[in-house]
Design an enzyme around this catalytic site. Structure first.
Site, PDB file in Angstrom:
ATOM      1  N   HIS A 136      -0.167 -59.312 130.322  1.00 40.09           N
ATOM      2  CA  HIS A 136       1.006 -59.782 131.070  1.00 40.09           C
ATOM      3  C   HIS A 136       1.282 -61.244 130.681  1.00 40.09           C
ATOM      4  O   HIS A 136       0.351 -62.043 130.610  1.00 40.09           O
ATOM      5  CB  HIS A 136       0.714 -59.678 132.573  1.00 40.09           C
ATOM      6  CG  HIS A 136       1.884 -60.079 133.417  1.00 40.09           C
ATOM      7  ND1 HIS A 136       3.009 -59.289 133.567  1.00 40.09           N
ATOM      8  CD2 HIS A 136       2.116 -61.196 134.142  1.00 40.09           C
ATOM      9  CE1 HIS A 136       3.873 -59.902 134.351  1.00 40.09           C
ATOM     10  NE2 HIS A 136       3.365 -61.061 134.710  1.00 40.09           N
ATOM     11  N   GLU A 201      -1.423 -64.195 123.311  1.00 41.19           N
ATOM     12  CA  GLU A 201      -1.636 -62.775 123.655  1.00 41.19           C
ATOM     13  C   GLU A 201      -2.360 -62.064 122.520  1.00 41.19           C
ATOM     14  O   GLU A 201      -3.274 -61.270 122.750  1.00 41.19           O
ATOM     15  CB  GLU A 201      -0.294 -62.074 123.904  1.00 41.19           C
ATOM     16  CG  GLU A 201       0.411 -62.508 125.153  1.00 41.19           C
ATOM     17  CD  GLU A 201       1.657 -61.669 125.453  1.00 41.19           C
ATOM     18  OE1 GLU A 201       2.138 -61.756 126.569  1.00 41.19           O
ATOM     19  OE2 GLU A 201       2.140 -60.939 124.562  1.00 41.19           O
TER      20      GLU A 201
HETATM   21  C1  GRF Z   1       4.211 -59.063 125.941  1.00 41.67           C
HETATM   22  O1  GRF Z   1       4.698 -60.341 126.183  1.00 41.67           O
HETATM   23  C2  GRF Z   1       3.359 -58.571 127.079  1.00 41.67           C
HETATM   24  O2  GRF Z   1       2.704 -59.587 127.739  1.00 41.67           O
HETATM   25  C3  GRF Z   1       4.382 -57.935 127.993  1.00 41.67           C
HETATM   26  O3  GRF Z   1       5.303 -57.326 127.126  1.00 41.67           O
HETATM   27  C4  GRF Z   1       5.330 -58.030 125.882  1.00 41.67           C
HETATM   28  C5  GRF Z   1       5.103 -57.017 124.786  1.00 41.67           C
HETATM   29  O4  GRF Z   1       5.258 -57.567 123.521  1.00 41.67           O
HETATM   30  N1  GRF Z   1       3.748 -57.029 128.913  1.00 41.67           N
HETATM   31  P1  GRF Z   1       5.002 -56.715 122.213  1.00 41.67           P
HETATM   32  O5  GRF Z   1       5.817 -55.435 122.330  1.00 41.67           O
HETATM   33  O6  GRF Z   1       3.534 -56.408 122.124  1.00 41.67           O
HETATM   34  O7  GRF Z   1       5.461 -57.565 121.083  1.00 41.67           O
END
Ligand code: GRF
Length: 218
Positions: A136, A201
């Site tokens: 998240h 992330e």
């Molecule tokens: C990410 O920012 C994640 O935190 C949120 O949705 C986004 C997904 O990004 N839940 P991606 O599709 O992995 O590029």
């Protein structure tokens, strides 16, 4: 938007204590990934596996929006991609039943929600108790739900970030595995801040999976 990974990589950040990158022994963790969009987190997990930072295998990608970028990524990595379009299901539980069936078929042990933009129900959660991970884009418990990055900018916080946590029925609220914090810059727009958060992330999602893999093999 800052799309230069070198610049983004050099942004100061703070990551919560994590595991060493030493490859855990034992059987690879069999992952099922769920995505609704670009799939950059899917790619980060696939990269970490390929570079042996993560002892896992992606068994299958489930996606709910036809034509998303995540599918092309899965194809490139040779991962089967299964479309379960939420529009074809009357109730959330019906979609989750179909998801569980696909994961069972592919012998998935752990589920990773990597940008899955649907609420999940006990049907999925109870099928994989304490074995579903979500990423998240906020420092939970702040800014749960949709538009987390917009919420952070709106609130005027000076530090933002991302969280990997176990999934519980209440949205964005399970036990936290890892977090990373990044600065909010004065001229940030949601896209620029999100890009900075996403760099982190892509680090903490594979690390969090390594953490549970290690826990399992101890
Ligand atoms: C990410 O920012 C994640 O935190 C949120 O949705 C986004 C997904 O990004 N839940 P991606 O599709 O992995 O590029």
């Amino acid at each position: 938007m800052n799309t230069n990974p070198t610049l983004a990589d050099s942004t100061p950040c703070l990551i919560s204590p994590t595991v060493s990158t030493v490859r855990a022994q034992g059987q690879p963790l069999k992952l099922g990934i769920m995505a609704s969009g670009s799939g950059s987190n899917f790619e980060a997990v696939a990269d970490a596996i390929a570079s042996q930072q993560l002892n896992a295998e992606i068994q299958v990608l489930i996606y709910n929006n036809p034509g998303i970028k995540a599918v092309a990524r899965a194809e490139r990595w040779g991962v089967p991609a299964v479309l379960l379009n939420h529009r074809d299901y009357k109730r959330r539980e019906d979609l989750d039943t179909a998801i569980v069936e696909v994961f069972r078929q592919y012998k998935v042990e752990w589920v990773v929600m990597a940008g899955w933009m649907r609420l999940v129900t006990p049907v999925l959660i109870n099928a994989f108790p304490d074995r579903i991970i979500n990423i998240h884009p906020s420092l939970l418990p702040s800014f749960k739900g949709v538009k987390a990055v917009e919420q952070a900018i709106e609130a005027g916080v000076k530090i933002a970030g991302c969280t990997v946590h176990l999934v519980r029925i209440e949205v964005d609220s399970g036990p936290i595995l890892l977090q990373a914090a990044v600065p909010v810059l004065p001229d940030d727009r949601p896209e620029t801040l999100h890009a900075r958060i996403q760099v982190q992330e892509h680090r903490i999602l594979p690390q969090a999976i390594a953490l549970v893999q290690r826990g399992r093999s101890l």
